[in-house]
Design an enzyme around this catalytic site. Structure first.
Site, PDB file in Angstrom:
ATOM      1  N   HIS A 163       0.857  -1.193   0.000  1.00 25.66           N
ATOM      2  CA  HIS A 163       0.000   0.000   0.000  1.00 25.66           C
ATOM      3  C   HIS A 163       0.891   1.240   0.000  1.00 25.66           C
ATOM      4  CE1 HIS A 163       1.078   0.066   4.207  1.00 25.66           C
ATOM      5  NE2 HIS A 163       0.571  -1.155   4.377  1.00 25.66           N
ATOM      6  N   ASP A 219       5.314   0.325  12.803  1.00 23.55           N
ATOM      7  CA  ASP A 219       5.766  -0.799  13.633  1.00 23.55           C
ATOM      8  C   ASP A 219       6.929  -0.292  14.486  1.00 23.55           C
ATOM      9  OD1 ASP A 219       4.160  -3.158  12.590  1.00 23.55           O
ATOM     10  OD2 ASP A 219       4.955  -2.287  10.758  1.00 23.55           O
ATOM     11  N   GLY A 263       8.878   1.086   8.386  1.00 20.79           N
ATOM     12  CA  GLY A 263       7.863   2.067   8.759  1.00 20.79           C
ATOM     13  C   GLY A 263       7.843   2.313  10.267  1.00 20.79           C
ATOM     14  N   HIS A 291       4.050   1.265   2.172  1.00 17.69           N
ATOM     15  CA  HIS A 291       5.222   0.593   1.581  1.00 17.69           C
ATOM     16  C   HIS A 291       5.827   1.448   0.471  1.00 17.69           C
ATOM     17  CE1 HIS A 291       2.818  -3.051   2.950  1.00 17.69           C
ATOM     18  NE2 HIS A 291       3.967  -3.229   3.555  1.00 17.69           N
ATOM     19  N   SER A 330      -1.652  -3.536   5.713  1.00 15.02           N
ATOM     20  CA  SER A 330      -2.191  -4.620   4.872  1.00 15.02           C
ATOM     21  C   SER A 330      -3.382  -5.269   5.576  1.00 15.02           C
ATOM     22  CB  SER A 330      -1.108  -5.670   4.611  1.00 15.02           C
ATOM     23  OG  SER A 330       0.029  -5.047   4.067  1.00 15.02           O
TER      24      SER A 330
HETATM   25  O1  PAF Z   1       7.097  -5.305   8.734  1.00 16.01           O
HETATM   26  C1  PAF Z   1       6.976  -6.331   8.034  1.00 16.01           C
HETATM   27  O2  PAF Z   1       6.277  -6.362   7.026  1.00 16.01           O
HETATM   28  C2  PAF Z   1       7.719  -7.588   8.460  1.00 16.01           C
HETATM   29  O3  PAF Z   1       7.762  -7.736   9.831  1.00 16.01           O
HETATM   30  C3  PAF Z   1       9.142  -7.685   7.857  1.00 16.01           C
HETATM   31  C4  PAF Z   1      10.034  -6.582   8.381  1.00 16.01           C
HETATM   32  C5  PAF Z   1       9.072  -7.608   6.347  1.00 16.01           C
HETATM   33  C6  PAF Z   1       9.785  -9.015   8.246  1.00 16.01           C
HETATM   34  O4  PAF Z   1       9.035 -10.090   7.771  1.00 16.01           O
END
Ligand code: PAF
Length: 282
Positions: free
Chosen positions: A34, A150, A147, A37, A186
């Protein structure tokens, strides 16, 4: 844009780029991409000559009762999203490419993973750190982009990179939000129409906290109570946690101080959403 599925293919491409002296930016993702990202891809594109996006729903970061099987996937749509941003390479491995049957080495960051999501999702960050380490080793980037949504993941990865001497700059990028304030995720795709409307309560709680802080409130108990009230007003929402922690150590705090992180996780129906904000003034 090249789309590859094996570690060998990535290594071959990276070797060519390294020989040509190109810098490499990595955006690790689990796909179903999205605008959040895409903002990471844009930052990677700005700083580096080549950009790699990895798309891999990493099984070892999901608990037994979590959403590994239902996690949304759409590679064709993801390819378009990457193409739009000028990505050079997508690495989309299978689980067996990443984890051989005798796989037995894990990366575990202590302390920082005891609180917040780490406390509620045992083994989650061990799975994240292990796959991110593997992706770093496979793609050999100069910089990697994550991001701020998280927030704990970002703090844990920064600590891992520092502790284990990875020669990689970790770049945290701002949260991207929908028009009504809901953080892009997502997992928003799980929400029904009524749940989607209810999900804005996370952002409303954050805005309420920010307003109280602007008015001078520093007591975490008082601010948390007000945030709890905003969310509890929403019948479809169930609070998993609302926590105020020190941004660096992720240790719990009672009074707002410079560099504090307010993080929250809330179930909207069965979907668990996270959001946060950072307070940086004294
Ligand atoms: O943030 C995410 O999408 C996942 O935790 C990552 C960093 C790609 C690891 O699988």
């Amino acid at each position: 844009m090249n789309v590859v599925t094996t570690i060998k293919q990535v290594r071959e491409q990276v070797k060519v780029w390294r020989q040509a002296g190109y810098s490499i930016g990595l955006v690790p993702t689990m796909g179903f991409l999205h605008e959040g990202h895409q903002s990471l891809m844009a930052a990677a594109k700005k700083d580096n000559q080549k950009v790699i996006v990895t798309i891999f729903v990493n099984p070892i970061q999901f608990g037994p009762s979590e959403d590994l099987d239902s996690y949304p996937r759409d590679l064709e749509r993801d390819k378009v999203a990457c193409e739009q941003m000028g990505v050079d390479l997508i690495f989309h491995p299978t689980a067996s490419e990443m984890y051989m049957p005798n796989f037995s080495s894990y990366v575990d960051v202590n302390n920082l993973t005891d609180a917040l999501c780490g406390k509620r999702r045992p083994g989650h960050f061990k799975g994240v750190c292990t796959v991110v380490t593997k992706l770093f080793n496979i793609t050999q980037p100069d910089r990697a982009y994550f991001g701020q949504k998280d927030a704990q993941q970002l703090a844990v990865i920064k600590r891992m990179v520092s502790d284990l001497n990875f020669d990689i700059d970790i770049i945290g990028c701002p949260i991207v939000r929908e028009a009504d304030g809901l953080a892009k995720s997502s997992r928003n795709s799980y929400l029904s129409e009524s749940e989607r409307k209810a999900a804005v309560c996370l952002y409303q709680a954050i805005e309420c906290a920010k307003e109280m802080i602007k008015q001078g409130e520093k007591s975490v108990t008082v601010i948390k109570k007000a945030m709890d009230d905003v969310i509890s007003n929403q019948p479809l929402a169930k609070i998993d946690y609302i926590e105020f922690v020190d941004l660096a150590s992720l240790a719990s705090i009672n009074m707002l101080a410079k560099d504090s992180l307010c993080a929250l996780a809330v179930y909207i129906g069965k979907t668990r959403l996270i959001d946060n904000f950072i307070y940086q003034q004294q």
